[in-house]
Design a protein around this motif. Structure first.
Motif, short mmCIF file in Angstrom:
data_model
loop_
_atom_site.label_atom_id
_atom_site.label_comp_id
_atom_site.label_asym_id
_atom_site.label_seq_id
_atom_site.Cartn_x
_atom_site.Cartn_y
_atom_site.Cartn_z
N LYS A 70 14.29 -7.19 0.04
CA LYS A 70 14.58 -7.13 1.49
C LYS A 70 15.51 -5.98 1.85
N LEU A 71 15.23 -4.82 1.26
CA LEU A 71 16.01 -3.62 1.55
C LEU A 71 15.28 -2.68 2.48
N LEU A 72 14.02 -2.97 2.75
CA LEU A 72 13.17 -2.12 3.60
C LEU A 72 12.08 -3.01 4.17
N LYS A 73 11.48 -2.60 5.27
CA LYS A 73 10.40 -3.38 5.83
C LYS A 73 9.25 -2.47 6.24
N LEU A 74 8.05 -3.05 6.29
CA LEU A 74 6.88 -2.31 6.74
C LEU A 74 6.98 -2.05 8.23
N ARG A 75 6.57 -0.86 8.64
CA ARG A 75 6.57 -0.54 10.06
C ARG A 75 5.52 -1.37 10.78
N GLN A 76 5.89 -1.96 11.89
CA GLN A 76 4.98 -2.82 12.64
C GLN A 76 4.01 -1.99 13.50
N GLU A 111 0.84 -1.18 0.00
CA GLU A 111 0.00 0.00 0.00
C GLU A 111 0.89 1.24 0.00
N ILE A 112 0.50 2.22 -0.82
CA ILE A 112 1.32 3.42 -0.99
C ILE A 112 1.52 4.17 0.32
N MET A 113 0.49 4.26 1.15
CA MET A 113 0.57 5.12 2.32
C MET A 113 1.07 4.40 3.56
N ARG A 114 1.48 3.14 3.42
CA ARG A 114 2.01 2.44 4.59
C ARG A 114 3.34 3.05 5.01
N ASP A 115 3.65 2.94 6.30
CA ASP A 115 4.93 3.44 6.81
C ASP A 115 5.99 2.37 6.65
N PHE A 116 7.21 2.82 6.32
CA PHE A 116 8.34 1.91 6.20
C PHE A 116 9.40 2.35 7.19
N GLU A 117 10.28 1.43 7.54
CA GLU A 117 11.32 1.76 8.50
C GLU A 117 12.60 1.00 8.15
N PRO A 118 13.74 1.50 8.65
CA PRO A 118 15.00 0.80 8.42
C PRO A 118 15.01 -0.55 9.14
N PHE A 119 15.84 -1.44 8.67
CA PHE A 119 16.03 -2.71 9.35
C PHE A 119 16.78 -2.52 10.66
N SER A 120 17.62 -1.47 10.72
CA SER A 120 18.44 -1.26 11.92
C SER A 120 18.72 0.23 12.09
N GLU A 161 20.17 5.91 -2.08
CA GLU A 161 19.18 6.35 -1.11
C GLU A 161 19.30 5.48 0.12
N TRP A 162 18.94 6.05 1.27
CA TRP A 162 19.06 5.31 2.52
C TRP A 162 17.89 5.66 3.42
N ALA A 163 17.60 4.73 4.36
CA ALA A 163 16.39 4.86 5.18
C ALA A 163 16.58 5.80 6.36
N ASN A 164 17.79 5.92 6.88
CA ASN A 164 18.03 6.63 8.13
C ASN A 164 18.09 8.13 7.91
N GLU A 165 17.34 8.87 8.74
CA GLU A 165 17.34 10.33 8.65
C GLU A 165 18.53 10.91 9.41
N ASN A 187 21.06 2.15 6.42
CA ASN A 187 20.47 1.14 5.53
C ASN A 187 20.41 1.67 4.10
N LEU A 188 21.37 1.28 3.29
CA LEU A 188 21.38 1.65 1.87
C LEU A 188 20.39 0.78 1.11
N TYR A 189 19.72 1.39 0.10
CA TYR A 189 18.73 0.65 -0.67
C TYR A 189 19.35 -0.05 -1.89
N ILE A 190 20.51 -0.63 -1.71
CA ILE A 190 21.16 -1.40 -2.77
C ILE A 190 21.67 -2.69 -2.14
N PRO A 191 21.51 -3.84 -2.80
CA PRO A 191 22.06 -5.08 -2.26
C PRO A 191 23.56 -4.96 -2.01
N GLY A 192 24.09 -5.81 -1.14
CA GLY A 192 25.48 -5.71 -0.73
C GLY A 192 26.50 -5.80 -1.85
N ALA A 193 26.18 -6.50 -2.93
CA ALA A 193 27.09 -6.62 -4.07
C ALA A 193 26.25 -6.81 -5.32
#
Length: 295
Positions: free
Chosen positions: A289-295, A122-131, A153-157, A136-142
């Motif tokens: 698996k670069l981002l997760k939905l906020r619980q 859903e577009i309006m759902r909240d997302f959060e960093p894994f840690s 782009e990264w999740a952490n403000e 948390n960069l939005y690119i796979p490790g390699a």
């Protein structure tokens, strides 16, 4: 024999005629739009096939991304009424681009499969960093890399972040200070363009940093093949959010995930008011698996 011959002629005429039928498929849809066929009026939905005689009513603020069965694409950004023949007339069919139809079907079918599996982005759902202990960069490790531009782009403000691009020996080749949570790197920078392997890290206050992302440029032969494929894929598409979305599907299908992410970002930035592009971006992040939905 004459009845049989007449039947065969009618069959071949039917097949030949249907080969020329114009159809559009809705790849991206935002806002309210309607299709009228005769006296019947129906709301437009993503994935719907439009053919024959019809009239579209596109309401204020609505947007449609259409794919013709020839592989040509068409954006409708302005409100108003659109006759089928006028839309067909905008498509100059010199050749059929089946690669485009393959990847537009790839986009729609994947969305259908994910919804059938109970996955709903859903577009309006909240997302959060894994840690919170690392950026948390939005690119796979390699990942392998095709393009000369890289969206980061990264999740952490944070008030600001420091981007460092290094060679395989972790010698810093480029350093940038970025306000916000996104930047676009030019990999044709004089210090970067000759490096086969690049390491990227993001640093923030209080010694919080990302893991190093390793990017390996593909070899010349593979790059040439991808360039040929992309030229064929995009030959009938002007620069648009639709172009970026279809390119993203190509890159993701070929496991060029950094390039796919860059195209998803570009699509979102080119059409910021169209939620489908933001949704495709979110889906990519969750899928890998670069981002997760906020619980």
């Amino acid at each position: 024999m004459k009845p049989l011959l007449t039947t065969l002629i009618l069959v071949f005429s039917f097949v030949a005629g249907n080969a020329q039928i114009n159809t559009f498929k809705i790849l991206v849809q935002n806002g309210e739009s309607e299709i009228q066929i005769g006296e019947v009026v129906t709301q437009l939905k993503k994935g719907m096939v439009l053919s024959g005689d019809f009239t579209l009513t596109v309401k204020e603020g609505a947007y449609l991304g259409l794919v013709h069965n020839s592989g040509h694409v068409l954006e409708i950004k302005e409100s108003g009424k659109y006759d089928a023949n006028d839309l067909y007339g905008k498509i100059e069919v010199t050749e059929t681009n089946m690669i485009v139809t393959r990847y537009t079907d790839f986009i729609l079918n994947r969305e259908i499969s994910e919804k059938a599996a109970g996955i709903n982005y859903e577009i309006m759902r909240d997302f959060e960093p894994f840690s919170d202990s690392e950026v948390n960069l939005y690119i796979p490790g390699a990942t392998e890399l095709y393009g000369d531009k890289l969206a980061l782009e990264w999740a952490n403000e944070s008030e600001f972040s420091i981007i460092r691009v290094m060679n395989m020996f972790e010698e810093v080749l480029l350093e940038e200070r970025v306000e916000g949570q996104r930047t676009m790197l030019n990999l044709e920078n004089e210090n970067l363009k000759k490096e086969e392997i690049l390491l990227v890290k993001v640093y923030q206050d209080n010694d919080v940093e990302s893991k190093a992302v390793a990017l390996k440029r593909i070899d010349h032969e593979t790059r040439t093949q991808h360039t040929q494929n992309l030229n064929s894929l995009t030959s009938n598409i002007s620069n648009s959010a639709l172009l970026e979305l279809i390119s993203a599907a190509y890159f993701e299908d070929n496991n060029l995930l950094a390039d796919a992410f860059t195209s998803y970002v570009n699509a979102m930035l080119l059409a910021p008011n169209v939620p489908d592009y933001r949704s495709a971006y979110n889906e990519f992040l969750i899928r890998h698996k670069l981002l997760k939905l906020r619980q």
